[in-house]
Design a protein around this motif. Structure first.
Motif, PDB file in Angstrom:
ATOM      1  N   SER A  92       0.775  -1.334  -0.035  1.00 29.61           N
ATOM      2  CA  SER A  92       0.006  -0.101   0.131  1.00 29.61           C
ATOM      3  C   SER A  92       0.852   1.131   0.096  1.00 29.61           C
ATOM      4  O   SER A  92       1.820   1.365   0.960  1.00 29.61           O
TER       5      SER A  92
ATOM      6  N   THR B  65       0.014   3.859   1.102  1.00 28.60           N
ATOM      7  CA  THR B  65       0.183   4.886   2.517  1.00 28.60           C
ATOM      8  C   THR B  65       1.197   4.421   3.558  1.00 28.60           C
ATOM      9  O   THR B  65       1.425   5.477   4.167  1.00 28.60           O
TER      10      THR B  65
ATOM     11  N   GLN C  37       0.918  13.276   2.924  1.00 24.51           N
ATOM     12  CA  GLN C  37       0.166  13.945   3.473  1.00 24.51           C
ATOM     13  C   GLN C  37      -1.110  13.200   3.774  1.00 24.51           C
ATOM     14  O   GLN C  37      -2.111  12.975   2.968  1.00 24.51           O
ATOM     15  N   PRO C  38      -1.787  12.989   4.980  1.00 22.23           N
ATOM     16  CA  PRO C  38      -2.933  12.206   5.206  1.00 22.23           C
ATOM     17  C   PRO C  38      -4.119  13.265   5.008  1.00 22.23           C
ATOM     18  O   PRO C  38      -3.882  14.472   5.213  1.00 22.23           O
ATOM     19  N   TYR C  39      -5.284  12.732   4.531  1.00 25.01           N
ATOM     20  CA  TYR C  39      -6.434  13.501   4.294  1.00 25.01           C
ATOM     21  C   TYR C  39      -7.561  12.528   4.343  1.00 25.01           C
ATOM     22  O   TYR C  39      -7.706  11.629   3.776  1.00 25.01           O
ATOM     23  N   THR C  40      -8.596  13.201   4.981  1.00 27.95           N
ATOM     24  CA  THR C  40      -9.845  12.407   5.228  1.00 27.95           C
ATOM     25  C   THR C  40     -10.958  13.069   4.352  1.00 27.95           C
ATOM     26  O   THR C  40     -11.210  14.186   4.527  1.00 27.95           O
TER      27      THR C  40
ATOM     28  N   ASN D 130      -3.000   5.827  -3.908  1.00 24.36           N
ATOM     29  CA  ASN D 130      -4.158   5.273  -3.157  1.00 24.36           C
ATOM     30  C   ASN D 130      -4.985   4.000  -3.745  1.00 24.36           C
ATOM     31  O   ASN D 130      -6.154   3.936  -3.846  1.00 24.36           O
TER      32      ASN D 130
ATOM     33  N   THR E 222     -13.155   8.119   4.639  1.00 27.75           N
ATOM     34  CA  THR E 222     -11.732   7.491   4.121  1.00 27.75           C
ATOM     35  C   THR E 222     -10.645   8.076   4.280  1.00 27.75           C
ATOM     36  O   THR E 222     -10.591   9.488   3.749  1.00 27.75           O
ATOM     37  N   GLN E 223      -9.476   7.581   4.701  1.00 25.74           N
ATOM     38  CA  GLN E 223      -8.343   8.533   4.762  1.00 25.74           C
ATOM     39  C   GLN E 223      -7.223   8.046   3.584  1.00 25.74           C
ATOM     40  O   GLN E 223      -7.071   6.888   3.301  1.00 25.74           O
ATOM     41  N   ILE E 224      -6.996   8.873   2.892  1.00 24.96           N
ATOM     42  CA  ILE E 224      -5.902   8.895   1.856  1.00 24.96           C
ATOM     43  C   ILE E 224      -4.753   9.661   2.136  1.00 24.96           C
ATOM     44  O   ILE E 224      -4.738  10.411   2.974  1.00 24.96           O
ATOM     45  N   ARG E 225      -3.747   9.464   1.093  1.00 17.64           N
ATOM     46  CA  ARG E 225      -2.586  10.173   1.371  1.00 17.64           C
ATOM     47  C   ARG E 225      -2.287  10.926  -0.149  1.00 17.64           C
ATOM     48  O   ARG E 225      -2.553  10.660  -1.046  1.00 17.64           O
TER      49      ARG E 225
END
Length: 306
Positions: A247, A249, A254-257, A287, A301-304
Motif C-alpha cells: 500500500s 500509504t 500527507q494524510p487527508y480524510t 491510493n 476514508t483516509q487517503i494520502r
C-alpha cells in the motif's frame, strides 16, 4: 451845314431791355432747375435715370442715381425709400436698407409709403440679425433644419424596416413551399429575430458556465509505475497472478480524510492548483488500495496526498 448827331437814347433803351429779358430767362431757368431737383418722379433727371437703370436690372447704378438726387436736394425723401428697396432686395446690404427706411420714416412718418417702409424696416432688421453668428434667428433656422432632417431620417428608417419585413415574408413563404409550414412572417420581424438570438446566446453562455463550474473527471492519463509496484494481472492467464501490492500509504505522504462533497477533482485542485489533472493521477496512483476505479468516494476514508 453841320450833320445832325444820331440819337443815343434809343440804343441804350434797347440794351436795357435785353438785359431785363436775360434776367427773366435766367430766373426762369433757375426756378425750373429747382423744380426738377425737388421733384420725386421722372421729371427729376436722377429719378428718371434710376428708373431706366432698374429696368435694365443695373441696380447698383440705380442706387448711385438716387444717391446723386439726395446730394442735389436732401429734401427728396422718396429717394430714401427707393434706396431702401434697392439695398434690401437687390444689393444684399441690410444695414444700408435699415438706414434709408428709417430716414424715410423720420422725414415722412405719415407718407404714402410709411406702412411699407415700416414693414420693410422690420424685414431688414430680421435679415441683418440672421447674419449675426449665434443669433436667436440663426439658431431657430438651425433647429428647424435639424427637425426636418430628423423627420426625413425617421421616414427612411420606416421605409427600410417595411422593406426588410417584406423580404422576410417572401423568405418565409419560400421555405414553407419547400419544407412545409414555416413560422408566421409577423413573428420573424427584425426585433423578434434579435430577441431570439439574444436568448439563444444567453442560454449558450449559461450552459458553458455551468459546464466549467461543475467538477468533471479528467480523461485517464498514463501513470508511471514505481519499481515497488507489480504490474496488473493479465486477463485470461491465472498462472501469472501478481505479487501482493504494498500500500502506498506506508510509503508516506500527507494524510487527508474525505468529507461530504469531496471529489478527486476538488481534492486535486486544493493540493495541486494549476495542475489538477496531474494531481488526480498522483492521488489515484498513491491510493490504489482504497480508491476503487469508477466508484464514488466514501466519507471518512483516509487517503494520502503524495
Amino acid at each position: 451845314m453841320t450833320p445832325t448827331p444820331f440819337p443815343r437814347r434809343p440804343f441804350s433803351l434797347f440794351l436795357s431791355l435785353g438785359a431785363a429779358l436775360g434776367l427773366v430767362f435766367l430766373a426762369a431757368g433757375c426756378q425750373k432747375d429747382e423744380k426738377t431737383a425737388s421733384a420725386e418722379d421722372d421729371t427729376n433727371p436722377h429719378f428718371h435715370a434710376a428708373t431706366l437703370q432698374i429696368q435694365q436690372q443695373n441696380f447698383a447704378e440705380a442706387a448711385k442715381e438716387y444717391e446723386a438726387a439726395l446730394r442735389a436736394n436732401p429734401a427728396v425723401t422718396e429717394a430714401h425709400y427707393e434706396l431702401g428697396l434697392l439695398y434690401g432686395d437687390h444689393l444684399g446690404q441690410p444695414i444700408a436698407a435699415l438706414y434709408h427706411f428709417n430716414q424715410y420714416l423720420l422725414d415722412r412718418p405719415n407718407g404714402d409709403n410709411s406702412q411699407q417702409a415700416q414693414a420693410r424696416l422690420n424685414a431688414a432688421a430680421v435679415g441683418f440679425a440672421a447674419t449675426v453668428p449665434n443669433s436667436p434667428i440663426q439658431n431657430a433656422e438651425v433647429f428647424a433644419k435639424l427637425q426636418k432632417d430628423n423627420q426625413d431620417l425617421q421616414h427612411s428608417l420606416g421605409a427600410a424596416n417595411q422593406r426588410v419585413n417584406e423580404l422576410l415574408s417572401k423568405l418565409a413563404s419560400s421555405v414553407k413551399s419547400e419544407s412545409g409550414p414555416a413560422p408566421d412572417a409577423s413573428s420573424t420581424s427584425v426585433p423578434a429575430l434579435k430577441d431570439a438570438t439574444s436568448v439563444a446566446t444567453a442560454e449558450s453562455t449559461a450552459t458553458s458556465a455551468a459546464a466549467a463550474a461543475a467538477p468533471a473527471e479528467p480523461a485517464p492519463r498514463a501513470v508511471a509505475v514505481t519499481p515497488s509496484v507489480s504490474p496488473a494481472p493479465i486477463v485470461g492467464n491465472p498462472a501469472a497472478a501478481p505479487a501482493p501490492v504494498t500500500s502506498p500509504t506506508a510509503a508516506g505522504g500527507q494524510p487527508y480524510t474525505i468529507v461530504s462533497g469531496d471529489t478527486l477533482w476538488k481534492i486535486a485542485k486544493q493540493f495541486y492548483p494549476g495542475h489538477v489533472a496531474d494531481g488526480i493521477a498522483k492521488i489515484k496512483a498513491a491510493n490504489t488500495d482504497v480508491l476503487a476505479e469508477g466508484k464514488p468516494l466514501k466519507i471518512g476514508t483516509q487517503i494520502r496526498i503524495p
